[in-house]
Design a protein around this motif. Structure first.
Motif, PDB file in Angstrom:
ATOM      1  N   GLU A  66       0.855  -1.187   0.000  1.00 25.11           N
ATOM      2  CA  GLU A  66       0.000   0.000   0.000  1.00 25.11           C
ATOM      3  C   GLU A  66       0.893   1.239   0.000  1.00 25.11           C
ATOM      4  O   GLU A  66       1.896   1.289   0.717  1.00 25.11           O
ATOM      5  CB  GLU A  66      -0.891   0.039   1.242  1.00 25.11           C
ATOM      6  N   TYR A  67       0.491   2.236  -0.787  1.00 24.84           N
ATOM      7  CA  TYR A  67       1.255   3.478  -0.871  1.00 24.84           C
ATOM      8  C   TYR A  67       0.435   4.633  -0.302  1.00 24.84           C
ATOM      9  O   TYR A  67      -0.658   4.919  -0.788  1.00 24.84           O
ATOM     10  CB  TYR A  67       1.624   3.771  -2.331  1.00 24.84           C
ATOM     11  N   TYR A  68       0.965   5.265   0.756  1.00 23.73           N
ATOM     12  CA  TYR A  68       0.298   6.387   1.418  1.00 23.73           C
ATOM     13  C   TYR A  68       0.952   7.681   0.947  1.00 23.73           C
ATOM     14  O   TYR A  68       1.999   8.095   1.462  1.00 23.73           O
ATOM     15  CB  TYR A  68       0.411   6.243   2.938  1.00 23.73           C
TER      16      TYR A  68
ATOM     17  N   LYS B   3      -8.629   3.327  -0.180  1.00 22.54           N
ATOM     18  CA  LYS B   3      -7.814   2.110  -0.137  1.00 22.54           C
ATOM     19  C   LYS B   3      -7.441   1.651  -1.544  1.00 22.54           C
ATOM     20  O   LYS B   3      -6.368   1.067  -1.750  1.00 22.54           O
ATOM     21  CB  LYS B   3      -8.552   1.003   0.599  1.00 22.54           C
TER      22      LYS B   3
ATOM     23  N   ARG C 105      -4.460   3.575  -2.597  1.00 14.31           N
ATOM     24  CA  ARG C 105      -3.237   3.076  -1.959  1.00 14.31           C
ATOM     25  C   ARG C 105      -2.724   1.820  -2.641  1.00 14.31           C
ATOM     26  O   ARG C 105      -1.518   1.560  -2.670  1.00 14.31           O
ATOM     27  CB  ARG C 105      -3.510   2.781  -0.485  1.00 14.31           C
TER      28      ARG C 105
END
Length: 307
Positions: free
Chosen positions: A52-54, A264, A267
């Motif tokens: 996941e990329y925030y 989500k 992400r």
């Protein structure tokens, strides 16, 4: 049944007041055969570890890209964006990121590890009438792990619940149903063609399995997600309540659509198929919209309706 079993899990929530009676420990297993358009937990769909990329946490330092040997990190306009066609989910980028902008989703756990957590919460279960809930994804897709956990909880007199799509081999239902106190069973559509459109699969197996559970006297709460412009229509509600009445369901839990899971998908670098659809759950006229169909609910007044 084998000894220690392993499964891919993406979360364990303790001291939860949802998804079953009392205070509960909920184990979220990764992997699901359905692809519901509105799924609010897309990280639960695939059975493998994901990244996941925030974006709000990313400082553009480039450390993630420097350790990626597959060129999966784009340090362009949106720093740190992950190219899923190149990413092998090795986790090196997440380990290298000092800001927590890239995070692993999913880990392998074994039944002994999970039972140790469950046993430490038993005092809360006893005081509140709570217990353990297996959720997902589709938890029963990892049947060996689920059977072991449910059997051990049964032997310890711990209340058990299973959240399920019902889209699993019927033999899996036979393996675990005697160890489950309540099934939280999703019915998305009774119309098979609509069900295929909304989830990607037929509902035949799902309906057969819920009938099997009720034929065996199992406690089943039917859960119905209401999705505007999709299954939130008169003929669908009528058909679902008719099915519930026919098989002796005593409680239906209505779950109005919300789009809180949309972030989500960003992400995970995935597309959210219902982008732009307004939430029903938080709309000012939600109750009014649902009450419009009260005549259906009242027709089957021995079925309790909860939200």
């Amino acid at each position: 049944m084998k000894g220690n079993e392993r499964a891919m899990v993406f979360d364990v929530q303790r001291y939860s007041l949802h998804d079953g009676p009392g205070i509960r420990t909920i184990i979220f297993l990764k992997g699901c055969p359905l692809r519901c358009l509105w799924c609010c937990n897309p990280e639960s769909q695939k059975s493998n570890i994901e990244m996941e990329y925030y974006i709000d946490s990313c400082k553009g330092c480039g450390r993630c890209a420097s350790v990626c040997k597959h060129g999966a990190i784009d340090m362009g306009e949106i720093a740190g964006r992950i190219d899923k066609t190149k990413c092998i989910n090795c986790g090196k980028c997440a380990q290298a990121c000092p800001y927590g902008a890239i995070r692993l989703v999913g880990k392998q756990v074994d039944t002994d590890e999970i039972m140790e957590q469950i046993k430490s919460d038993m005092k809360y279960f006893k005081k509140s009438g709570g217990g353990v809930t297996l959720s997902g994804g589709e938890p029963l897709a990892q049947i060996d792990f689920c059977e072991k956990i449910l059997k051990e909880c049964y032997d310890l007199n711990i209340n058990t619940a299973v959240e399920t799509t019902g889209y699993v081999p019927t033999k899996y239902i036979h393996r675990i149903m005697d160890y489950v106190d309540v099934f939280l069973y999703d019915i998305k559509s009774v119309d098979d063609e609509r069900h295929k459109k909304l989830t990607g699969v037929s509902n035949e197996l799902i309906i057969n399995n819920i009938r099997l559970l009720r034929d065996n006297g199992k406690n089943v709460i039917m859960r119905i997600p209401l999705i505007p412009e999709n299954n939130f229509v008169e003929e669908e509600l009528e058909a679902m309540w008719r099915l519930a009445n026919e098989i002796g369901i005593k409680e239906i839990n209505i779950m109005p659509y919300h789009n809180l899971g949309e972030v989500k998908y960003e992400r995970l670098s995935e597309e959210y198929k219902l982008k732009g659809l307004d939430s029903l759950k938080f709309s000012d006229d939600m109750e009014e919209q649902i009450e419009h169909y009260n005549y259906i609910f009242e027709k089957y007044d021995d079925i309790k309706v909860t939200y």
